[in-house]
Scaffold this motif. Structure first.
Motif, PDB file in Angstrom:
ATOM      1  N   ILE A 197      22.765   0.103  -5.914  1.00  0.00           N
ATOM      2  CA  ILE A 197      21.507  -0.899  -5.238  1.00  0.00           C
ATOM      3  C   ILE A 197      22.659  -1.585  -3.772  1.00  0.00           C
ATOM      4  O   ILE A 197      22.072  -1.761  -2.799  1.00  0.00           O
ATOM      5  CB  ILE A 197      21.587  -1.850  -5.764  1.00  0.00           C
ATOM      6  N   VAL A 198      23.599  -1.370  -4.365  1.00  0.00           N
ATOM      7  CA  VAL A 198      24.808  -2.201  -2.987  1.00  0.00           C
ATOM      8  C   VAL A 198      24.734  -1.060  -2.044  1.00  0.00           C
ATOM      9  O   VAL A 198      24.293  -1.250  -0.356  1.00  0.00           O
ATOM     10  CB  VAL A 198      26.007  -2.381  -3.460  1.00  0.00           C
ATOM     11  N   LEU A 199      24.638   0.102  -2.002  1.00  0.00           N
ATOM     12  CA  LEU A 199      24.949   1.448  -1.508  1.00  0.00           C
ATOM     13  C   LEU A 199      23.339   1.331  -0.419  1.00  0.00           C
ATOM     14  O   LEU A 199      22.782   1.272   0.456  1.00  0.00           O
ATOM     15  CB  LEU A 199      24.713   2.670  -1.352  1.00  0.00           C
ATOM     16  N   VAL A 200      21.989   1.404  -1.197  1.00  0.00           N
ATOM     17  CA  VAL A 200      20.929   0.792  -0.930  1.00  0.00           C
ATOM     18  C   VAL A 200      21.216  -0.425   0.295  1.00  0.00           C
ATOM     19  O   VAL A 200      20.047   0.080   1.929  1.00  0.00           O
ATOM     20  CB  VAL A 200      19.864   1.310  -1.591  1.00  0.00           C
ATOM     21  N   MET A 201      21.249  -1.454   0.066  1.00  0.00           N
ATOM     22  CA  MET A 201      21.143  -2.795   1.307  1.00  0.00           C
ATOM     23  C   MET A 201      22.041  -1.750   1.980  1.00  0.00           C
ATOM     24  O   MET A 201      21.689  -3.259   3.405  1.00  0.00           O
ATOM     25  CB  MET A 201      21.634  -3.791  -0.410  1.00  0.00           C
ATOM     26  N   CYS A 209      34.143   4.494  -0.066  1.00  0.00           N
ATOM     27  CA  CYS A 209      34.434   3.820  -0.868  1.00  0.00           C
ATOM     28  C   CYS A 209      33.720   4.144  -2.146  1.00  0.00           C
ATOM     29  O   CYS A 209      34.321   3.897  -3.706  1.00  0.00           O
ATOM     30  CB  CYS A 209      35.570   2.106  -0.551  1.00  0.00           C
ATOM     31  N   PHE A 210      32.823   3.257  -2.206  1.00  0.00           N
ATOM     32  CA  PHE A 210      31.510   3.179  -2.984  1.00  0.00           C
ATOM     33  C   PHE A 210      30.913   4.220  -3.765  1.00  0.00           C
ATOM     34  O   PHE A 210      30.520   4.297  -4.964  1.00  0.00           O
ATOM     35  CB  PHE A 210      29.951   2.234  -2.406  1.00  0.00           C
ATOM     36  N   GLY A 254      38.579   4.640  -9.227  1.00  0.00           N
ATOM     37  CA  GLY A 254      37.334   4.584  -8.973  1.00  0.00           C
ATOM     38  C   GLY A 254      37.155   3.044  -8.703  1.00  0.00           C
ATOM     39  O   GLY A 254      36.567   2.450  -8.313  1.00  0.00           O
ATOM     40  N   GLY A 255      37.852   2.344  -9.920  1.00  0.00           N
ATOM     41  CA  GLY A 255      37.872   1.189 -10.149  1.00  0.00           C
ATOM     42  C   GLY A 255      38.576   0.434  -8.919  1.00  0.00           C
ATOM     43  O   GLY A 255      37.547  -0.327  -8.185  1.00  0.00           O
ATOM     44  N   MET A 271      37.937  -1.732  -3.221  1.00  0.00           N
ATOM     45  CA  MET A 271      38.405  -1.354  -1.889  1.00  0.00           C
ATOM     46  C   MET A 271      37.000  -1.130  -0.754  1.00  0.00           C
ATOM     47  O   MET A 271      36.570  -2.373   0.267  1.00  0.00           O
ATOM     48  CB  MET A 271      39.812  -0.591  -1.387  1.00  0.00           C
ATOM     49  N   GLY A 272      35.785  -1.533  -1.376  1.00  0.00           N
ATOM     50  CA  GLY A 272      34.567  -0.703  -1.201  1.00  0.00           C
ATOM     51  C   GLY A 272      33.969  -2.731  -0.570  1.00  0.00           C
ATOM     52  O   GLY A 272      33.742  -3.286   0.353  1.00  0.00           O
ATOM     53  N   TRP A 273      34.653  -2.920  -2.162  1.00  0.00           N
ATOM     54  CA  TRP A 273      34.664  -5.272  -1.969  1.00  0.00           C
ATOM     55  C   TRP A 273      34.906  -5.201  -0.736  1.00  0.00           C
ATOM     56  O   TRP A 273      34.411  -6.769   0.068  1.00  0.00           O
ATOM     57  CB  TRP A 273      34.275  -5.508  -2.919  1.00  0.00           C
ATOM     58  N   GLY A 274      35.888  -5.106  -0.615  1.00  0.00           N
ATOM     59  CA  GLY A 274      37.414  -6.007   0.312  1.00  0.00           C
ATOM     60  C   GLY A 274      36.435  -5.700   1.439  1.00  0.00           C
ATOM     61  O   GLY A 274      36.493  -6.220   2.319  1.00  0.00           O
ATOM     62  N   LEU A 275      36.473  -4.070   1.994  1.00  0.00           N
ATOM     63  CA  LEU A 275      35.426  -4.088   3.336  1.00  0.00           C
ATOM     64  C   LEU A 275      34.796  -4.593   3.331  1.00  0.00           C
ATOM     65  O   LEU A 275      33.900  -4.866   4.572  1.00  0.00           O
ATOM     66  CB  LEU A 275      35.649  -2.212   3.264  1.00  0.00           C
TER      67      LEU A 275
END
Length: 128
Positions: free
Chosen positions: A51-55, A73-74, A108-109, A114-118
């Motif tokens: 869902i994050v990637l689509v959004m 990262c995601f 992976g975690g 890192m993706g959320w940090g970015l």
């Protein structure tokens, strides 16, 4: 990059539904409660990040280096986190747990963090 985010978001979402149904029906009888819980964690995190990637593709142009790295990262984090859990639980079901996958899950975690940090960096840059 938007196309990549949308395609992989949709693919990860599709696979999360398939794996979730597989876990709920086919694996429920042969998994221990702990194995089923682990498998469900992999499915849940995979769906969240699908869902994050689509959004992301709808809300960003994904054309700056930090936005591109966020998507990478995601993508990689979801694959390494969720699919290593699937491998660990499925191999553990037969008593031959693939221990080499153990260190891959936290990697992976870390990529997901890192993706959320970015993403936080993107929001901070827009509003502050």
């Amino acid at each position: 990059m938007v196309l990549i985010a949308h395609v992989f978001g949709a693919l990860y979402g599709l696979l999360a539904v398939v794996f979730g149904a597989f876990g709920a029906h086919a694996l429920k009888k042969s998994f221990t409660e702990e194995q089923l819980k682990g498998f469900e964690t992999g499915v849940r995190y995979q769906m969240y990040h699908a869902i994050v990637l689509v959004m992301l593709g709808f809300n960003f142009n994904l054309n700056t280096p930090s936005q591109e790295w966020m998507v990478y990262c995601f993508l990689a984090g979801t694959f390494l986190f969720s699919f290593s859990i699937y491998g660990l639980t499925l191999s553990g079901r037969k008593g031959k747990k693939w221990k080499f996958l153990g260190p891959i899950t936290p990697l992976g975690g870390l990529l997901l963090v890192m993706g959320w940090g970015l993403l936080l960096y993107q929001f901070a840059g827009q509003y502050f």
